[in-house]
Design an enzyme around this catalytic site. Sequence first.
Site, PDB file in Angstrom:
ATOM      1  N   SER A 138       0.854  -1.510   0.379  1.00 35.21           N
ATOM      2  CA  SER A 138       0.419   0.302   0.225  1.00 35.21           C
ATOM      3  C   SER A 138       0.981   1.150   0.472  1.00 35.21           C
ATOM      4  O   SER A 138       1.829   1.610   0.481  1.00 35.21           O
ATOM      5  CB  SER A 138      -0.986  -0.077   1.276  1.00 35.21           C
ATOM      6  OG  SER A 138      -1.586   1.840   1.322  1.00 35.21           O
ATOM      7  N   TYR A 151      -2.585  -0.968  10.180  1.00 34.96           N
ATOM      8  CA  TYR A 151      -2.474  -1.187   8.643  1.00 34.96           C
ATOM      9  C   TYR A 151      -1.125  -0.477   8.053  1.00 34.96           C
ATOM     10  O   TYR A 151      -1.104  -1.315   7.057  1.00 34.96           O
ATOM     11  CB  TYR A 151      -3.614  -0.165   7.647  1.00 34.96           C
ATOM     12  CG  TYR A 151      -3.914  -0.477   6.511  1.00 34.96           C
ATOM     13  CD1 TYR A 151      -4.314  -1.700   5.414  1.00 34.96           C
ATOM     14  CD2 TYR A 151      -3.192   0.423   5.874  1.00 34.96           C
ATOM     15  CE1 TYR A 151      -4.991  -2.070   4.523  1.00 34.96           C
ATOM     16  CE2 TYR A 151      -3.579   0.438   4.115  1.00 34.96           C
ATOM     17  CZ  TYR A 151      -4.217  -0.677   3.659  1.00 34.96           C
ATOM     18  OH  TYR A 151      -4.180  -0.701   2.243  1.00 34.96           O
TER      19      TYR A 151
END
Length: 292
Positions: A138, A151
């Site tokens: 990501s 995350y």
Amino acid sequence: MKTVIITGAGSGIGRETAKLFARKDHRVVVADIDEAGAEATVEQIKADGGEAIAYRLDVRHEHEWEQFARWIGAEFGSADVLVNNAGIMDLGGFVDTTVAQWQRLVDIDLMSVIYGSRAFARQMIDAGVRGHIVNISSGAAFLPSELEPAYGVAKAAVLMATQSLRVELRPHGIGVTAICPGVIRTNLLAHGERNGLSAEEQEKWRAQADAAQTGLAYAGPDKVARVIERSVRNNWAVVPVNPEAWFIYGLIRLSPTLARVVPSVLSFDRAEKLLAVGKPLLDRLSKGKVTA
């Protein structure tokens, strides 16, 4: 015909990636804990003349990965491509996120990548397959943030694990790629959690977050699928997708200090005020993009 495994392929990036590889005349194994979603992906692929098989997989459990690898070996000899796409995204401060919430996110976003990469890297090596492993990281892997520390930590670990695996598998002719998409029009936040909220507040937040993700997203999952397919063909190492992901990637390389300062400006309070002010516009944008 190659055998391509894609996790989390019951929707979003995984579904579009499965459809693209099937159009390239590969056999696709659609792995997902959501059996109905996986079957729907298979139906779409078969309707387009492709070959696909659904497989229920809970990526949190190593023993399920081992069983999956044995099944693939028995059915097809070996996987040729593995795309570790399954993941979740929860938001919430470092302190607000409970240990159980940290563990859940790490199990799905990080440990699943490790379990899958180990199981299928061994299979490829033993079969002498010059395959490829793609791990979805990501843009959050580049950028420390108050909004998504768990995350970001998991995805940063995915990024480093991918690069380490790439070094180790190079002598075996096996490529490894980390994909860092950025904000994509998927249901990632709609299925996530905002840590520290009540159940009632959670539902309201999901609706707002889903509209924000859809409205602000630069691209859809089909763009990420195309980048994944090209990365396998060209054996690219680390690939940001959207402009914001490329910007953050460049910023952290240019000035790590500046990259830490920039996200500190955006707190949850500021983010939620911006969402409240921009909600009418985001609703219009998200409706337009969904119907387009």
